[in-house]
Design an enzyme around this catalytic site. Structure first.
Site, PDB file in Angstrom:
ATOM      1  N   LYS A  66       0.855  -1.303   0.024  1.00 11.56           N
ATOM      2  CA  LYS A  66      -0.039  -0.048   0.186  1.00 11.56           C
ATOM      3  C   LYS A  66       0.788   1.199   0.092  1.00 11.56           C
ATOM      4  O   LYS A  66       0.640   1.947   0.829  1.00 11.56           O
ATOM      5  CB  LYS A  66      -0.783  -0.064   1.296  1.00 11.56           C
ATOM      6  CG  LYS A  66      -1.972  -1.074   1.388  1.00 11.56           C
ATOM      7  CD  LYS A  66      -2.895  -1.166   2.359  1.00 11.56           C
ATOM      8  CE  LYS A  66      -3.847  -2.316   2.348  1.00 11.56           C
ATOM      9  NZ  LYS A  66      -3.304  -3.358   2.962  1.00 11.56           N
ATOM     10  N   PHE A  67       1.826   1.316  -0.991  1.00 10.52           N
ATOM     11  CA  PHE A  67       2.494   2.397  -0.933  1.00 10.52           C
ATOM     12  C   PHE A  67       1.826   3.641  -0.808  1.00 10.52           C
ATOM     13  O   PHE A  67       0.778   4.097  -1.715  1.00 10.52           O
ATOM     14  CB  PHE A  67       3.465   2.305  -2.325  1.00 10.52           C
ATOM     15  CG  PHE A  67       4.414   1.445  -2.421  1.00 10.52           C
ATOM     16  CD1 PHE A  67       5.142   0.978  -1.470  1.00 10.52           C
ATOM     17  CD2 PHE A  67       4.370   0.778  -3.830  1.00 10.52           C
ATOM     18  CE1 PHE A  67       6.053  -0.224  -1.570  1.00 10.52           C
ATOM     19  CE2 PHE A  67       5.371  -0.293  -3.771  1.00 10.52           C
ATOM     20  CZ  PHE A  67       6.312  -0.878  -2.536  1.00 10.52           C
ATOM     21  N   PHE A  68       2.051   4.635  -0.300  1.00  9.59           N
ATOM     22  CA  PHE A  68       1.596   6.067  -0.027  1.00  9.59           C
ATOM     23  C   PHE A  68       2.666   6.989   0.259  1.00  9.59           C
ATOM     24  O   PHE A  68       2.949   7.201   1.481  1.00  9.59           O
ATOM     25  CB  PHE A  68       0.659   6.122   0.941  1.00  9.59           C
ATOM     26  CG  PHE A  68      -0.019   7.638   1.244  1.00  9.59           C
ATOM     27  CD1 PHE A  68      -0.654   8.330   0.142  1.00  9.59           C
ATOM     28  CD2 PHE A  68       0.058   7.953   2.396  1.00  9.59           C
ATOM     29  CE1 PHE A  68      -1.555   9.391   0.445  1.00  9.59           C
ATOM     30  CE2 PHE A  68      -0.523   9.217   2.603  1.00  9.59           C
ATOM     31  CZ  PHE A  68      -1.180   9.871   1.694  1.00  9.59           C
ATOM     32  N   ARG A 178     -15.819 -13.543   4.748  1.00  7.81           N
ATOM     33  CA  ARG A 178     -15.856 -14.625   5.916  1.00  7.81           C
ATOM     34  C   ARG A 178     -16.686 -15.742   5.280  1.00  7.81           C
ATOM     35  O   ARG A 178     -17.776 -15.448   4.636  1.00  7.81           O
ATOM     36  CB  ARG A 178     -16.403 -13.843   7.219  1.00  7.81           C
ATOM     37  CG  ARG A 178     -15.480 -12.768   7.698  1.00  7.81           C
ATOM     38  CD  ARG A 178     -14.215 -13.424   8.367  1.00  7.81           C
ATOM     39  NE  ARG A 178     -13.166 -12.615   8.952  1.00  7.81           N
ATOM     40  CZ  ARG A 178     -12.360 -12.192   8.084  1.00  7.81           C
ATOM     41  NH1 ARG A 178     -11.895 -12.483   6.946  1.00  7.81           N
ATOM     42  NH2 ARG A 178     -11.428 -11.249   8.898  1.00  7.81           N
ATOM     43  N   GLY A 210      -7.535 -14.212   4.657  1.00  7.29           N
ATOM     44  CA  GLY A 210      -6.238 -14.549   5.597  1.00  7.29           C
ATOM     45  C   GLY A 210      -6.814 -15.412   6.608  1.00  7.29           C
ATOM     46  O   GLY A 210      -6.903 -16.567   6.497  1.00  7.29           O
ATOM     47  N   ARG A 211      -7.109 -14.717   7.815  1.00 10.19           N
ATOM     48  CA  ARG A 211      -7.444 -15.657   8.938  1.00 10.19           C
ATOM     49  C   ARG A 211      -8.425 -16.633   8.848  1.00 10.19           C
ATOM     50  O   ARG A 211      -8.316 -17.759   9.456  1.00 10.19           O
ATOM     51  CB  ARG A 211      -7.711 -14.429  10.121  1.00 10.19           C
ATOM     52  CG  ARG A 211      -6.276 -13.686  10.478  1.00 10.19           C
ATOM     53  CD  ARG A 211      -6.777 -12.708  11.341  1.00 10.19           C
ATOM     54  NE  ARG A 211      -7.557 -11.687  10.449  1.00 10.19           N
ATOM     55  CZ  ARG A 211      -7.648 -10.190  10.726  1.00 10.19           C
ATOM     56  NH1 ARG A 211      -7.606  -9.930  11.927  1.00 10.19           N
ATOM     57  NH2 ARG A 211      -8.418  -9.558   9.972  1.00 10.19           N
TER      58      ARG A 211
HETATM   59  O1  C5P Z   1      -7.325 -12.119   7.786  1.00  9.20           O
HETATM   60  P1  C5P Z   1      -8.232 -11.487   6.666  1.00  9.20           P
HETATM   61  O2  C5P Z   1      -9.003 -12.258   5.695  1.00  9.20           O
HETATM   62  O3  C5P Z   1      -9.164 -10.202   7.428  1.00  9.20           O
HETATM   63  O4  C5P Z   1      -6.904 -10.810   5.996  1.00  9.20           O
HETATM   64  C1  C5P Z   1      -7.283  -9.654   5.256  1.00  9.20           C
HETATM   65  C2  C5P Z   1      -6.118  -9.294   4.472  1.00  9.20           C
HETATM   66  O5  C5P Z   1      -6.318  -8.398   3.357  1.00  9.20           O
HETATM   67  C3  C5P Z   1      -4.909  -8.577   5.286  1.00  9.20           C
HETATM   68  O6  C5P Z   1      -3.693  -9.082   4.761  1.00  9.20           O
HETATM   69  C4  C5P Z   1      -5.138  -7.241   4.934  1.00  9.20           C
HETATM   70  O7  C5P Z   1      -3.810  -6.361   4.838  1.00  9.20           O
HETATM   71  C5  C5P Z   1      -5.553  -7.118   3.740  1.00  9.20           C
HETATM   72  N1  C5P Z   1      -6.396  -5.932   3.018  1.00  9.20           N
HETATM   73  C6  C5P Z   1      -7.691  -5.595   3.857  1.00  9.20           C
HETATM   74  N2  C5P Z   1      -8.109  -4.466   3.096  1.00  9.20           N
HETATM   75  C7  C5P Z   1      -7.971  -3.775   2.230  1.00  9.20           C
HETATM   76  C8  C5P Z   1      -6.596  -4.053   1.801  1.00  9.20           C
HETATM   77  C9  C5P Z   1      -5.779  -5.347   2.153  1.00  9.20           C
HETATM   78  O8  C5P Z   1      -8.042  -6.064   4.755  1.00  9.20           O
HETATM   79  N3  C5P Z   1      -8.407  -2.680   1.770  1.00  9.20           N
END
Ligand code: C5P
Length: 236
Positions: A66-68, A178, A210-211
């Site tokens: 997320k370069f800013f 989810r 992710g999780r």
């Molecule tokens: O664990 P979970 O499924 O919530 O993971 C979300 C991932 O998506 C994280 O790595 C987070 O950095 C990334 N992400 C996000 N929202 C954004 C961009 C990236 O949750 N707008």
């Protein structure tokens, strides 16, 4: 609809502390997945080691830093990601920042972050932004596309409007997914969450997850469930 294999629709967020843990996760899941995301946590621990390892293994890689920064700094940072097997990179910012990133993007697809999926309307207000999240996401996505970005990162809640108004070519990459029926029970720090089925049916191309997978006792079972939901979403 883009022709994306089901095993590339999920981009698994490798949010772990070390390359060793990341490699273990990849080895556990690569029979089902072919796209992985390296974010701040892992990049800080491994720099390009894990990025190069993933691409040498034949996987697609999203580098989510997320370069800013000022345009010239962002241009030089994006240029560092060229020609190393990176498929997606993320940036955000105003028009000059996005333009600089686009100039340097070379062989990678550049995604603009619209509004983080962990932000709700109150968070926006606390930062002095009074516009609705939906309007802001649409405004930022349209600008990003006009300036030459390939796509956006946005929640599934906004995917439909973006797809309908901005057309088929825009890449929509959606975090905040989810699985299953009770998505509110698994919210973590995310606010604007939807199911995989809904996000895909509404026009998302890729889902960053992710999780729900990495913390599961049986990650492959969750992946199978999510890929079924994706197939259902594609059939809508
Ligand atoms: O664990 P979970 O499924 O919530 O993971 C979300 C991932 O998506 C994280 O790595 C987070 O950095 C990334 N992400 C996000 N929202 C954004 C961009 C990236 O949750 N707008």
């Amino acid at each position: 609809m883009k022709d994306i294999p089901v095993n590339e629709r999920i981009i698994l967020a490798l949010d772990v502390d070390s390359p060793a843990q990341a490699k273990e996760l990849v080895k556990k899941t690569e029979s089902h997945l072919n796209f992985y995301k390296v974010g701040l946590q892992l990049f800080m621990a491994s720099w390009f080691e894990i990025v190069d390892w993933l691409s040498a293994r034949g996987h697609k890689v999203m580098v989510d830093l997320k370069f800013f920064d000022i345009p010239e700094t962002v241009r030089l940072a994006v240029a560092r990601l060229n020609n190393r097997g990176v498929t997606f990179a993320t940036i955000h910012g105003n028009d000059p920042i996005i333009r600089a990133a686009v100039e340097a993007k070379g062989d990678l697809a550049l995604l603009a972050v619209t509004v983080l999926t962990s932000f709700g309307q109150e968070d926006m207000q606390a930062m002095g932004m009074t516009q609705s999240i939906e309007d802001l996401v649409y405004f930022r996505a349209r600008r990003a596309l006009e300036l030459g970005c390939d796509g956006v990162v946005s929640s599934g809640l906004e995917a439909k409007r973006l797809r309908d108004k901005l057309g088929a070519k825009l890449l929509i990459v959606t975090p905040g997914i989810r699985p299953g029926a009770n998505i509110r029970d698994q919210q973590d720090d995310q606010q604007r969450i939807v199911t995989a089925r809904q996000a895909i049916a509404d026009g998302a191309d890729y889902l960053v997850i992710g999780r729900p997978i990495t913390k599961a006792s049986d990650p492959l079972e969750v992946i199978n469930m999510l890929q079924d939901e994706i197939r259902q979403g594609l059939a809508v």
